[in-house]
Scaffold this active site. Sequence first.
Site, PDB file in Angstrom:
ATOM      1  N   ALA A  73       0.835  -1.196   0.000  1.00  0.00           N
ATOM      2  CA  ALA A  73       0.000   0.000   0.000  1.00  0.00           C
ATOM      3  C   ALA A  73       0.877   1.256   0.000  1.00  0.00           C
ATOM      4  O   ALA A  73       1.995   1.256   0.526  1.00  0.00           O
ATOM      5  CB  ALA A  73      -0.918  -0.001   1.225  1.00  0.00           C
ATOM      6  N   MET A  74       0.318   2.326  -0.571  1.00  0.00           N
ATOM      7  CA  MET A  74       1.120   3.540  -0.750  1.00  0.00           C
ATOM      8  C   MET A  74       1.557   4.156   0.572  1.00  0.00           C
ATOM      9  O   MET A  74       2.510   4.931   0.605  1.00  0.00           O
ATOM     10  CB  MET A  74       0.336   4.560  -1.591  1.00  0.00           C
ATOM     11  N   ARG A  75       0.884   3.798   1.651  1.00  0.00           N
ATOM     12  CA  ARG A  75       1.299   4.358   2.944  1.00  0.00           C
ATOM     13  C   ARG A  75       2.567   3.683   3.470  1.00  0.00           C
ATOM     14  O   ARG A  75       3.177   4.168   4.421  1.00  0.00           O
ATOM     15  CB  ARG A  75       0.164   4.226   3.961  1.00  0.00           C
ATOM     16  N   TYR A  76       2.935   2.547   2.879  1.00  0.00           N
ATOM     17  CA  TYR A  76       4.127   1.827   3.332  1.00  0.00           C
ATOM     18  C   TYR A  76       5.350   2.102   2.455  1.00  0.00           C
ATOM     19  O   TYR A  76       6.477   1.986   2.914  1.00  0.00           O
ATOM     20  CB  TYR A  76       3.870   0.317   3.341  1.00  0.00           C
ATOM     21  N   THR A  77       5.121   2.395   1.197  1.00  0.00           N
ATOM     22  CA  THR A  77       6.247   2.540   0.265  1.00  0.00           C
ATOM     23  C   THR A  77       6.705   3.990   0.176  1.00  0.00           C
ATOM     24  O   THR A  77       5.947   4.920   0.459  1.00  0.00           O
ATOM     25  CB  THR A  77       5.863   2.042  -1.136  1.00  0.00           C
TER      26      THR A  77
END
Length: 772
Positions: A73-77
């Site tokens: 998810a974009m919150r992790y990358t």
Amino acid sequence: RILYAMHDMGVRADSAYKKCARIVGEVLGKYHPHGDAAVYEALVRMAQDFSMRYPLVDGQGNFGSIDGDGAAAMRYTEARMAQIGEELMLDINMDTVDFVENFDSTLTEPGVLPANLPNLLVNGASGIAVGMSTNIPPHNLGEVCDALQHMLQNWDKLDDISIADLMRFVKGPDFPTGGLVYRHQDGGEDEDDSLVHAYATGRGKVTIRAKVHIEDIGRGKSRIVVSELPYQTNKSALVERIANLVRDGRLEGVADLRDESDRQGLRLTIELQRNADPSTVLNRMFQLTPLQETFGIIMLALVDNEPRLLSLKQCLKVYLDHRLEVVRRRSEYELARARERAHILEGLLKALGSLDEAIRIIRQSRNADTARTNLMTALDITEIQAQAILDMQLRRLAALERQRIEDEYKDKIAQITYLEDLLASPAKMRDVIGTELAEVRTKYNDPRRTIIADSQASEDHLVPQEETWVTLTVAGKLARSFTSDAPKTTATDKEPPRFIAHSTTTHLLYLFSASGQCATIPVQQIPQARTHGEGINFSELCSFGSNEPLTALLSRPPDLDARGFLALVTAGGEVKRLRSEDLPGMMANAFKIMDVEANDQLIAAFFTSGEDELVLVTRGAQAIRFKESDVRPTGITAGGVRGIKLSGAEDRVVGAGIARPDQSLLTINDIGLAKSSVIDEYPVQGRAGSGVATMKLTKESQGIAAAVIGSLDAQVIILSDKHKARTIKLDKAPHGKRATKGDYVVSLSSKERVAAIVTHQPIITNQITNSS
């Protein structure tokens, strides 16, 4: 929009990574008010090295895999712009492109990017919209830059440049996953070249195929190994497809299927049933699985906001026209700024020339407006110049500061002259573009990954034949070159080569250990590297351990003449001959090639024609020459017979080779003294004799360290026991009679000794008698 948003945020290649969620939010809020999934998926794709030939985004975290796994998810990358991505933004703040309003007219965004990189061709494009589709394959950056340079150099004769001329530079698509591209669809000799047709018309089809090789694992069994996949092929889906075909009975002969991919690269192993024909199974797999696919080339792009189907030449011309416009607008912008600055500097110099008067006028003026007006009248300057004088700091009145103003003014005048000349000369503008393309090529060019094959007519050759050089370093690093040029070795190499062999991608590499074991590696499976030390340890490509002492290396074609032989020589003076037809092909495990005694070791291996004469050289400076027919051919696991009688327990064979007419035998001792003698100086004797003297040893020397046979103009590499290399020609050593002392050819430190001589092994053809 994604790249421009990252540029606007300052998320550059030299900055810290930013959360992808923050980047996506920036793009959504300012430029692209649609779903966040589309933005994030596009961002992820630009960071995937298996999707983009030259990734434009540098990602940190889980950005998916070739197995089809999605990104986290974009919150992790996290991500930032890649260095090559910044080339697309170069000079964007210098009025080089038109800006348009964003969706709510609160901001502006570029309609196109300046693009100091031909991104459309090097990274390709794929998409469908309003009833039209595009599918532009990626290409090699160096090849595209070379083609652009060719067009720039022949600008006045553009109409005479043909597709064939451009394809001398752009060989074909260069996919990030490698693989093979076949120029002919059905392999017919009379069929039009599908790749030429695609580049000439903008539309066509080519066949793309995985890179595979076959390994023999003994007892009538073999396996197919896939090392590169066609572009956009999902590895997991491919494995599932093969498994389903085997289960449904549509693919016969498969016993096991394993995915052995790791950090070293992709490796898919398909083990076959006993006595199954690998070629038949492989051809069936090409027909039924994505191991072979058709890639439809559709070079459709927007030109002046209109969709156009472009040929390769038109693609390159449109890009050059765009760059000419960018260079023109950039030069006009720089010229305007230079003129503005020169105008201000001219006013400052006038004030400095009448400094006392300028100070008096300012002191006597009631306010700043009055001072500005009075300066304009007294010094005959403009309002802008007068304001600059009022804004000037007192420290600029110092002598050094005044000199800097004068120097800056001269520089601005020179810049204005250059820019005016540049804008007046289209030829000079093209030279600027050529220089910038050369810089991009130098910074980012890398070797081609995809092999372009001329046809599919021959199913016997799974890999097209390309010449290369294989090197094995003193530290055990195995690599092959990108080109057919012989590798160069310098004294500064930290890992000099121990063995160098001219080869092709269709050859099989044989590694020989001191204990008489042998392992095989397909040459095309060896990783390519720019320098010797960039390879990987040989133990990662074969069943040998990393500490196995290797003493010989040979590259053998698949169709080697069955009348030839393999000669093996040990340090103890034993010689063995093995028929080339008895030499195993690709084997998964190491096998015994010679039964070597416990106190002995294998030191040399080379192919012979059956009618050659062998030469053995000992540490005690004796050499023997005898006919190879004196050594009876034996089986693969047998031992050898005596080739030369050694003088004592400390004596051993240090070199062996074939006596070639008009060639010389070079010997070098451990302290660097060397000499050479024509091979005719050595009489032909019977096997197992003591030989004749080949060099006069000195008291300081412990004996001959190495020997080699070659022509006097041949280059060899002298290796020391400190792993230092010196390249010399054979003619550097004194040439004369056999039993002479020789002279120093290399300089060694006090504790350094000569350890070996490295030669460039010539390429072995299918006829051993034709190779020398």
